[in-house]
Design a protein around this motif. Structure first.
Motif, short mmCIF file in Angstrom:
data_model
loop_
_atom_site.label_atom_id
_atom_site.label_comp_id
_atom_site.label_asym_id
_atom_site.label_seq_id
_atom_site.Cartn_x
_atom_site.Cartn_y
_atom_site.Cartn_z
N ASP A 325 0.83 -1.20 0.00
CA ASP A 325 0.00 0.00 0.00
C ASP A 325 0.87 1.27 0.00
OD1 ASP A 325 0.28 1.02 3.00
OD2 ASP A 325 0.01 -1.15 3.08
N HIS A 326 0.25 2.37 -0.36
CA HIS A 326 0.99 3.64 -0.50
C HIS A 326 1.58 4.10 0.82
CE1 HIS A 326 2.05 7.58 -2.03
NE2 HIS A 326 1.42 8.13 -1.02
N ASP A 327 0.89 3.87 1.93
CA ASP A 327 1.40 4.32 3.23
C ASP A 327 2.71 3.63 3.59
OD1 ASP A 327 -0.75 6.01 3.49
OD2 ASP A 327 -1.92 4.66 4.77
N THR A 328 2.82 2.34 3.24
CA THR A 328 4.06 1.61 3.53
C THR A 328 5.22 2.22 2.75
OG1 THR A 328 2.82 -0.43 3.93
CG2 THR A 328 5.17 -0.65 3.46
N HIS A 329 4.99 2.53 1.48
CA HIS A 329 6.03 3.17 0.67
C HIS A 329 6.37 4.55 1.22
CE1 HIS A 329 7.21 0.60 -2.57
NE2 HIS A 329 5.97 0.38 -2.98
N ALA A 330 5.34 5.32 1.59
CA ALA A 330 5.59 6.68 2.08
C ALA A 330 6.40 6.65 3.37
CB ALA A 330 4.26 7.39 2.30
N HIS A 331 6.08 5.71 4.28
CA HIS A 331 6.84 5.60 5.52
C HIS A 331 8.30 5.24 5.24
CE1 HIS A 331 8.07 4.41 9.55
NE2 HIS A 331 8.36 3.20 9.09
N ALA A 332 8.51 4.31 4.28
CA ALA A 332 9.88 3.90 3.97
C ALA A 332 10.66 5.06 3.37
CB ALA A 332 9.86 2.72 3.01
N GLN A 333 10.04 5.82 2.47
CA GLN A 333 10.74 6.95 1.87
C GLN A 333 11.12 8.00 2.91
OE1 GLN A 333 9.27 8.48 -1.99
NE2 GLN A 333 7.74 6.87 -1.86
N ALA A 334 10.20 8.28 3.83
CA ALA A 334 10.51 9.25 4.87
C ALA A 334 11.64 8.75 5.77
CB ALA A 334 9.25 9.54 5.69
N SER A 335 11.70 7.44 6.00
CA SER A 335 12.72 6.88 6.89
C SER A 335 14.12 6.94 6.28
CB SER A 335 12.37 5.42 7.24
OG SER A 335 11.13 5.35 7.91
N ILE A 336 14.22 6.70 4.97
CA ILE A 336 15.54 6.65 4.35
C ILE A 336 16.01 8.00 3.84
CG2 ILE A 336 15.07 4.27 3.64
CD1 ILE A 336 14.85 5.31 0.75
N GLN A 337 15.12 8.99 3.78
CA GLN A 337 15.48 10.29 3.18
C GLN A 337 16.71 10.91 3.83
OE1 GLN A 337 14.32 11.43 0.43
NE2 GLN A 337 15.52 13.31 0.45
N PRO A 338 16.85 10.92 5.18
CA PRO A 338 18.07 11.53 5.77
C PRO A 338 19.35 10.76 5.46
CG PRO A 338 16.29 11.34 7.40
CD PRO A 338 15.89 10.52 6.22
N LEU A 339 19.23 9.52 4.98
CA LEU A 339 20.40 8.68 4.75
C LEU A 339 20.87 8.70 3.30
CD1 LEU A 339 19.10 5.53 6.68
CD2 LEU A 339 20.49 7.39 7.59
N ARG A 340 20.12 9.31 2.42
CA ARG A 340 20.42 9.24 1.00
C ARG A 340 21.57 10.16 0.63
NH1 ARG A 340 15.65 10.73 -2.36
NH2 ARG A 340 16.83 9.66 -4.02
N PRO A 341 22.57 9.67 -0.12
CA PRO A 341 23.69 10.54 -0.53
C PRO A 341 23.27 11.59 -1.55
CG PRO A 341 23.88 8.37 -1.53
CD PRO A 341 22.76 8.27 -0.54
N ALA A 342 22.19 11.33 -2.31
CA ALA A 342 21.67 12.31 -3.27
C ALA A 342 20.19 12.53 -2.95
CB ALA A 342 21.85 11.81 -4.70
#
Length: 406
Positions: A325-342
């Motif tokens: 579901d979209h909420d699972t993807h949205a939570h994952a994106q928010a969680s990894i955003q501070p870790l992304r090199p770009a």
């Protein structure tokens, strides 16, 4: 002479369609000024829509969407068949740099991959009623997408309903595999009685229909004494006691499946095959499993890695795509955003897969609720250690694996 393929035509074709769909040239200028502020969140490309976020006055957030009509599965099958039939198909579409020759429907069974203006619509939360009309935010989404597909058109495939890796997998499957040479046939000796050659099976055993061998009937109704002492090892070439116990466990598992129940381990058939191959007696069936699953040697090695790192659920994630579901993807994106090199690069979401191509990292959500990390050092996604229910932990595991590899 080697033909040099280009990708810039994707951006030109998409820009033309977006201009026609927006219908207001001034919106393009307002959208570019909006992007110049650098406040746009990373672009998120999904089947049927692309989206991002912009801050609004008063602490509100605009969530624009560029909506695109996906193609049907039948359309994609016809397009892939037409592409794969070309002698230069691998050079044309076998890498992320997909040639812009495919913007011409004549090369894709008459079905355009680039959406027309009639296939495009807009929506945004910058107005209270989330009007389905073009605004600077939704037009900016189109500009971000255009810049993305200028050099890597794969997100456009996802937007239209089928990720590019499906086509690449089909191209690999259509490539003829080298066949091993048959051993020389020895000359028969006329003074001896010829022996029947032993049959060689490549993919499946011979048909069992018509076998006349009779089977002895066992009486399983009488009680048998329990052995308290360990049994001696069976003589060669019979399997050892460990293999026999594993075979008995698999027989019990098969009985559970025949009764219509779902066994505790192995959420899918593919995951169960990987579990079986990990056992001592399963190694002999590796080629049969490759034939059954349609995997080559590299793919089978990755499947076994996925099982090693994530168990049967990890193997299932490698083989199959699950709906998330979209909420699972949205939570994952928010969680990894501070870790992304770009952090401003595009994140692709398809089924249970979240891909950060700029970082060379992909996370796959499994039926056991864990995110399995992947990396693609040679252009093919392969599993790495560190599945976790926390997407940030799985992302860190993938980054550590990339750093060790470099």
């Amino acid at each position: 002479m080697t033909v040099q393929y280009t990708t810039a035509g994707w951006a030109r074709a998409l820009t033309h369609a977006l201009h026609q769909a927006a219908g207001d040239a001034s919106l393009q200028d307002r959208a570019r000024r909006l992007l110049a502020t650098g406040q746009a969140s990373p672009l998120n490309v999904n089947q049927g829509f692309a989206t991002t976020k912009f801050p609004l006055p008063g602490g509100r957030v605009a969530r624009p969407r560029l909506l695109v009509t996906p193609l049907t599965a039948g359309d994609w099958d016809r397009m892939e068949t037409a592409i794969c039939a070309r002698p230069d198909a691998a050079a044309l579409a076998g890498t992320a740099a997909i040639s812009d020759q495919l913007t011409d429907p004549a090369h894709t069974a008459g079905i355009p991959i680039v959406p027309s203006a009639q296939d495009i619509s807009h929506t945004c939360t910058c107005t209270p009623d989330a009007a389905r009309a073009a605004c600077p935010h939704s037009v900016a989404v189109g500009i971000l997408l255009t810049e993305r597909v200028r050099t890597a058109p794969a997100p456009l495939f996802t937007l239209r309903g089928r990720a590019h890796h499906h086509l690449k997998k089909r191209l690999r499957a259509n490539s003829p595999a080298p066949q091993p040479a048959d051993p020389p046939v020895p000359t028969a000796d006329p003074t001896t009685t010829p022996l029947s050659p032993r049959p060689r099976f490549r993919h499946k055993p011979p048909e069992r229909a018509g076998r006349s061998r009779t089977r002895s009937r066992l009486d399983l109704t009488q009680a048998l004494p329990v052995l308290h002492a360990p049994l001696p090892e069976p003589p060669e070439p019979l399997p050892g006691t460990q293999a026999l116990r594993a075979l008995a466990a698999n027989a019990a598992r098969a009985g559970t499946c025949l009764d219509g129940q779902q066994p505790a381990a192995g959420p899918t058939a593919g995951g169960d095959i990987a579990r079986f191959l990990s056992l001592v007696h399963g190694a002999a069936f590796r080629q049969a499993a490759m034939d059954h699953l349609g995997l080559d040697i590299v793919g089978m090695g990755h499947l076994q890695l996925a099982h090693t790192h994530g168990g049967p659920a990890g193997a299932a994630v490698y083989l199959e795509a699950f709906s998330v579901d979209h909420d699972t993807h949205a939570h994952a994106q928010a969680s990894i955003q501070p870790l992304r090199p770009a952090p401003t690069a595009t994140i692709l979401c398809e089924d249970n897969r979240l891909t950060d191509e700029a970082a060379g990292i992909q996370l796959r959500y499994g039926p056991d609720g864990r995110w399995c990390p992947y990396r693609a050092p040679y252009g093919i996604w392969q599993p790495v250690p560190g599945p976790s229910p926390d997407p940030a932990q799985a992302y860190r595991a993938a980054r550590r694996s990339n750093q060790r590899a470099s």
